[in-house]
Scaffold this motif. Structure first.
Motif, mmCIF file in Angstrom:
data_model
loop_
_atom_site.group_PDB
_atom_site.id
_atom_site.type_symbol
_atom_site.label_atom_id
_atom_site.label_comp_id
_atom_site.label_asym_id
_atom_site.label_seq_id
_atom_site.Cartn_x
_atom_site.Cartn_y
_atom_site.Cartn_z
ATOM 1 N N LEU A 71 0.821 -1.214 0.000
ATOM 2 C CA LEU A 71 0.000 0.000 0.000
ATOM 3 C C LEU A 71 0.852 1.260 0.000
ATOM 4 O O LEU A 71 0.506 2.257 -0.641
ATOM 5 N N ARG A 72 1.958 1.229 0.711
ATOM 6 C CA ARG A 72 2.852 2.385 0.763
ATOM 7 C C ARG A 72 3.387 2.719 -0.634
ATOM 8 O O ARG A 72 3.503 3.892 -1.003
ATOM 9 N N LYS A 73 3.690 1.691 -1.416
ATOM 10 C CA LYS A 73 4.206 1.909 -2.763
ATOM 11 C C LYS A 73 3.107 2.366 -3.722
ATOM 12 O O LYS A 73 3.382 3.052 -4.707
ATOM 13 N N ALA A 74 1.880 1.954 -3.441
ATOM 14 C CA ALA A 74 0.771 2.345 -4.313
ATOM 15 C C ALA A 74 0.389 3.807 -4.105
ATOM 16 O O ALA A 74 -0.185 4.438 -5.011
ATOM 17 N N ARG A 75 0.694 4.357 -2.941
ATOM 18 C CA ARG A 75 0.262 5.713 -2.593
ATOM 19 C C ARG A 75 0.655 6.760 -3.635
ATOM 20 O O ARG A 75 -0.204 7.532 -4.085
ATOM 21 N N PRO A 76 1.925 6.877 -4.047
ATOM 22 C CA PRO A 76 2.251 7.933 -5.017
ATOM 23 C C PRO A 76 1.559 7.746 -6.363
ATOM 24 O O PRO A 76 1.230 8.727 -7.033
#
Length: 348
Positions: free
Chosen positions: A306-311
């Protein structure tokens, strides 16, 4: 309602134009898929389950080793956090983030939820699935159904009895009331056994009952009656506060809908969700649910992604002019509590 998301909500919610907007989610899904963020991460979950499971088992070993000691109250606080982390694992299982295999996933969820922490996996999964389908919808989202608390001024005006009394001061009472949430989760699971909606009611009943009997037996056999009661109050109370602190920042204070006035899937999920930033510690403490926008758009995405999907999601929202709201942890609580205070205005 969050001022960041209030702009043009009425226009966005209109049914006309939904057809062309339907492709917006498809294009975002393609970008996310091309980035490899929908792939399962079995190694990550092996490590996470082993870590949480090891700490969970170790805490109970320490409990029996300490014996009848006041230090057990510190251990009760630690177990509250571990119960929350186990609940987060059950959450990931329910969303098929760990495995696509239905049977194995449901069995693991029952063992982790029902037996491990006394939380009905079937009841919670049904409730949470309905929430994901219609977040912040007054009639369709069970997480904003009026009970002791009210989530809109319409609900406040229609409230009565205890809810009306609490609604006047609900922003001040919210965190104190969370001390009852752990007990409420247990009670709700047992109540669901009599609803007829659970698929594996017999198995859920056995596992829930086993958890309660084993838990109470351990506490009252090891501790004196006074310490045992205090242990339970501290443990269950702090577990409730922790669970509420995980889930409250996600949607409370964000736009709410009622009736048929809803936007398309992509906008509905983005507009009603709030991200919480704060680094790796917040990621672990909130189980990745601090990236609530991404989680609601792609609930089967492993939480570690999810952290990588954020941007990707944030930049895509900027392209489309869709409000994307994120804030720090304490600011998220302020926004949620401010919303609760404003919601209770008709009762004051």
């Amino acid at each position: 309602m969050s001022r960041l998301c209030q702009v043009s909500i009425d226009d966005i919610a209109r049914p006309e134009g939904r057809a062309q907007r339907g492709g917006d989610y498809a294009r975002l899904s393609q970008r996310i898929s091309e980035a490899g963020l929908l792939r399962r991460r079995p190694g990550y979950y092996v490590v996470r389950f082993a870590t949480v499971g090891g700490l969970f088992a170790g805490a109970w070993v320490a409990f029996f080793a300490l014996g009848d000691s006041w230090w057990q109250l510190l251990l009760a606080a630690a177990l509250a956090v571990l119960f929350g982390q186990v609940a987060l694992l059950a959450h990931d299982l329910a969303h098929r983030q760990v495995s696509r295999r239905r049977g194995a996933t449901e069995l693991a969820g029952l063992l982790v939820g029902n037996l491990g922490i006394g939380l009905s996996y079937g009841w919670w999964m049904d409730k949470h699935t309905r929430h994901h389908a219609n977040p912040n919808h007054e009639e369709l989202d069970p997480d904003v159904s009026p009970d002791l608390l009210v989530w809109s001024q319409n609900q406040a005006r229609a409230s009565s009895g205890v809810a009306r009394f609490i609604g006047r001061r609900q922003a001040w009472l919210f965190f104190p009331l969370l001390t009852l949430e752990g007990f409420n989760l247990h009670v709700s699971g047992f109540r669901a056994l009599f609803s007829g909606n659970l698929k594996r009611r017999g198995l859920e009943a056995v596992l829930l009952s086993t958890h309660v009997v084993a838990y109470l037996a351990a506490v009252f056999l090891v501790l004196s009656p006074g310490k045992a009661v205090l242990f339970i109050l501290v443990h269950q109370g702090l577990w409730g506060v922790y669970m509420g602190s995980i889930f409250a920042p996600n949607h409370k204070g964000m736009p709410m809908f009622s009736g048929d006035a809803q936007p398309d899937f992509f906008r509905k999920q983005v507009l009603t969700s709030r991200n919480v930033l704060g680094g790796r510690f917040i990621d672990v403490a909130l189980g990745g649910l601090n990236y609530q926008i991404e989680h609601h758009l792609f609930p089967a995405m492993p939480s570690v992604h999810l952290r990588k999907a954020r941007p990707i999601v944030r930049d895509y929202c900027a392209e489309l002019g869709v409000p994307y709201h994120e804030t720090g942890l304490f600011a998220s609580y302020r926004e949620a509590l401010r919303h609760m205070h404003d919601t209770g205005a008709p009762l004051r």
